[in-house]
Structure formats: structure tokens, C-alpha cells
Write a protein that holds these residues in place. Structure first.
Motif, PDB file in Angstrom:
ATOM      1  N   GLU A  33      46.352  32.034 -15.533  1.00 34.40           N
ATOM      2  CA  GLU A  33      46.981  33.351 -15.410  1.00 34.40           C
ATOM      3  C   GLU A  33      47.153  34.012 -16.767  1.00 34.40           C
ATOM      4  OE1 GLU A  33      50.600  33.033 -13.308  1.00 34.40           O
ATOM      5  OE2 GLU A  33      49.673  32.629 -11.368  1.00 34.40           O
ATOM      6  N   TRP A  38      46.128  41.130 -16.993  1.00 33.26           N
ATOM      7  CA  TRP A  38      47.287  41.510 -16.195  1.00 33.26           C
ATOM      8  C   TRP A  38      47.049  42.943 -15.722  1.00 33.26           C
ATOM      9  CZ3 TRP A  38      52.377  43.608 -18.533  1.00 33.26           C
ATOM     10  CH2 TRP A  38      53.275  43.911 -17.507  1.00 33.26           C
ATOM     11  N   PRO A  92      47.370  38.611 -21.928  1.00 31.07           N
ATOM     12  CA  PRO A  92      48.715  38.259 -21.450  1.00 31.07           C
ATOM     13  C   PRO A  92      49.381  37.150 -22.248  1.00 31.07           C
ATOM     14  CG  PRO A  92      47.164  38.434 -19.618  1.00 31.07           C
ATOM     15  CD  PRO A  92      46.357  38.461 -20.883  1.00 31.07           C
ATOM     16  N   LEU A  99      56.102  36.800 -20.091  1.00 34.46           N
ATOM     17  CA  LEU A  99      55.063  37.235 -19.170  1.00 34.46           C
ATOM     18  C   LEU A  99      55.513  37.212 -17.707  1.00 34.46           C
ATOM     19  CD1 LEU A  99      52.192  38.210 -18.785  1.00 34.46           C
ATOM     20  CD2 LEU A  99      51.448  35.822 -18.718  1.00 34.46           C
ATOM     21  N   ARG A 103      55.472  40.575 -15.415  1.00 35.28           N
ATOM     22  CA  ARG A 103      54.719  40.684 -14.168  1.00 35.28           C
ATOM     23  C   ARG A 103      55.628  41.148 -13.035  1.00 35.28           C
ATOM     24  NH1 ARG A 103      49.609  38.501 -14.091  1.00 35.28           N
ATOM     25  NH2 ARG A 103      49.027  37.202 -15.888  1.00 35.28           N
ATOM     26  N   GLY A 106      56.335  44.867 -13.364  1.00 35.50           N
ATOM     27  CA  GLY A 106      55.169  45.747 -13.423  1.00 35.50           C
ATOM     28  C   GLY A 106      55.274  46.992 -12.560  1.00 35.50           C
TER      29      GLY A 106
END
Length: 352
Positions: A33, A38, A92, A99, A103, A106
Motif C-alpha cells: 500500500e 494514493w 505514500p 498515511l 487515507r 481523503g
């Protein structure tokens, strides 16, 4: 030698080996990830870039004065946010431990940029929302830069008044709630008074309070304390009176005194409801604080709102409302932290 049955039905994978396989929550997937883009951050960067372009490239509509101050600076701030989000979106891993939170935030990053763009469009660019009642986002920057010292002083006075009132009200309501929840005689005399006077809005008592108290500041403290004390007292009483009687019986068989039953059995069991009462009391305290400062106190965010409205300085009023929202939400957040710390021993038993 392998047989046909072994090929059709291979032996089961050992449990330890299966547990070592990467899943959606293993470090291997988390590493993947961090390496993959992202996309939510890239969309948010695009939204903030649109906000910056709209603010910078579209001239402001002049209405009664030359121009809105800090328009260019606001545009460059939006561009800077867009660059940061685009950088994190492409790499990211640069966000590190932040992070997961980014996320999660977002969609809000996108929505906030679009909301600011609409605000900017209908105020500074098109003038659809009439001045001086509506001002663009960059007007808040002018308020905080030119009148920040006064806003900070008013916020400090408001938080001081609020904490003193909540302290007196919460402490008094807690003691009264424990008393009427534990003692039948206290319940007989105090409970009817709470039922009659408790539902009254504290702001309705302003004229009488101004007569009995020597200053508007002490009147504000009393009213904030009164608005906080009622829900705390009611919910504390409910929590103490609803404690399972078996807890008392077990403690008595072990030689517990009445004070031990109150302090170590009744009060800990009632603490979740005490915090619910505090949360409810904070809402009444906030509204009472603003009304009291508007009517009598000579400094505070409520007084600042009245002063700004009197001078038709609506950007200052919006700045005070923003500070008020951040201040009150911060108080609520601190109470959440205190609740989690005090009730850590009940984790898993109490659901909020």
C-alpha cells in the motif's frame, strides 16, 4: 513416491505456514500500500489545485471597495496544499505513520477544497451572496492577522469562564446525584426540586441572576454551573440507583463500610453515566456562555460577536465563530480523552 490420491488431495498446509501467508492486514500488504499511489490524495490535490486556480486567475468582483485582501496569498496556500497532497499521493511512503489517517481523511480533503471553492465563487468572484453579510474565505485571514490579539484574549477569557463554570457545576451535580441516588431522604427533598427547576433554560434566569450576583462575570459563572449541574446530577443519580444490588451484598459480606460502598462500588459503577451527563451539560454550558457574554461580560467570544455585529464587521464575526467552534470541539475532545483514561478499567464492558 507420490500417488494419484496425493496429487488430487494434497496434504493440508500446516497452521504456522498458513499464518505466515500475507493477508490484507500483514506487513507485506501494508508495504504494498505504501508503494502504490494514493488515488484519494491525488484527487484531493486536484481539488485544491482547482481552488487555487479559481482564486488566483478569476478577478474578484469589486463591491463598494477596491478588493478583498490576501486573495493571492490564499491562492498560493491552496497551491501549496495541492503540491503536498500530490507528492504524498505519488509517494505514500513519505507520509510515514500519518498515511492511515490521511487515507481516512481523503474524502474530507476533497470536500473541504470543493466547499471553499464554492464559497469563493459565490462571494468574491460572482458576488451572489451580498456583502457585507457574506465574505470570502480570505477575509478570515485578514481578521486573524489584523485582530488576532483581541481574538486570542477573548478566547482565553471565554475558556477561563467556561472551565470555572463547568468545574463548579459538574462537581456540584456529581455530589447531588450521588446523594439522591444513595439516600432516600435526600431523594425525597432534592429530587422534586430538580424536576421543577432543572428543565428551565438557564438563560431565562438572567434577569434574576443579575440582581443577586455582584457582577456579570459571577452571574455567568453561576448560570454555566447551573446548566451543567442539572444533567450531571440526574444521570449520576440514575447511575447510582441502578447499580446491581448483588455488588453491595458481596461487598458487605467482606466487611465493607457504607463509605466503601459509596466510594468503591456505587461511584465507579455510575461513572459512565456521569460522563454522559457531562457531555449533555457541555451543550448547555456553551450556549449559556455565549448569551451571558453577549449581555453583560465585557470580554469573551460572545462579547466579540456582539461587537463585530454592531460595527457590521461580518468577517470578524465569522472569525469568532470559527474560533468558537474549534474551542468547543477541543473541550469535547479533552473530555473524551478524560473519559477513556478514567474508564480504562471498564474497557470492553461499556459501549459508547
Amino acid at each position: 513416491m507420490s500417488t494419484t490420491a496425493d496429487k488430487l488431495f494434497p496434504p493440508p498446509i500446516p497452521v504456522a505456514a498458513a499464518l505466515r501467508r500475507p493477508t490484507a492486514h500483514t506487513p507485506a500488504s501494508a508495504h504494498a500500500e505504501r508503494l502504490s499511489p494514493w488515488w484519494g490524495g491525488l484527487i484531493a490535490a486536484l481539488a485544491w489545485g482547482v481552488l487555487g486556480s479559481l482564486t488566483y486567475a478569476w478577478p474578484n468582483k469589486e463591491v463598494g471597495f477596491s478588493d478583498w485582501a490576501y486573495t493571492t496569498e490564499f491562492a498560493w496556500v491552496a497551491f501549496a496544499v495541492a503540491v503536498v497532497l500530490a507528492t504524498i499521493g505519488l509517494a505514500p511512503a513519505l507520509a510515514g505513520a500519518l498515511l492511515p489517517r490521511l487515507r481516512l481523511a481523503g474524502p474530507w480533503l476533497v470536500a473541504s477544497a470543493l466547499g471553499l471553492a464554492l464559497w469563493e465563487l459565490f462571494t468574491a468572484k460572482l458576488g451572489t451572496l451580498p456583502t457585507p453579510f457574506f465574505a470570502p474565505p480570505q477575509s478570515l485571514a485578514e481578521v486573524f492577522i489584523s485582530d488576532g490579539e483581541r481574538l486570542i484574549d477573548c478566547a482565553a477569557n471565554s475558556i477561563k469562564l467556561l472551565l470555572i463554570g463547568i468545574g463548579f457545576g459538574g462537581g456540584t451535580g456529581f455530589v447531588v446525584g450521588v446523594l439522591i441516588g444513595w439516600s432516600r431522604q435526600a431523594n425525597y427533598w432534592i429530587h422534586p426540586v430538580l424536576r421543577v427547576l432543572g428543565p428551565l433554560p438557564t438563560t431565562a434566569l438572567l434577569p434574576i441572576s443579575f440582581y443577586f450576583f455582584p457582577s456579570s462575570w459571577s452571574t455567568a459563572v453561576f448560570l454555566i454551573a447551573l446548566g451543567t449541574a442539572f444533567p450531571v446530577a440526574i444521570l449520576t443519580w440514575s447511575g447510582v440507583s441502578s447499580v446491581n444490588k448483588n455488588y453491595y451484598d458481596v461487598a458487605r459480606t467482606m466487611g465493607a463500610s457504607p463509605w466503601f460502598l459509596v466510594l468503591r462500588v456505587a461511584i465507579p459503577a455510575a461513572l459512565p453515566q456521569v460522563f454522559v451527563g457531562l457531555f449533555m451539560g457541555l451543550g448547555a454550558a456553551f450556549s449559556t456562555l455565549v448569551v451571558a457574554e453577549m449581555l453583560g461580560v465585557k470580554s469573551g467570544l460572545g462579547w466579540y460577536l456582539t461587537w463585530a455585529q454592531g460595527w457590521a464587521s461580518y468577517p470578524n464575526m465569522y472569525g469568532a465563530l470559527l474560533v468558537m467552534a474549534l474551542l468547543f470541539s477541543g473541550v469535547i475532545s479533552l473530555l473524551f480523552l478524560a473519559r477513556d483514561r478514567v474508564l480504562s478499567w471498564q474497557k470492553g464492558m461499556v459501549k459508547w
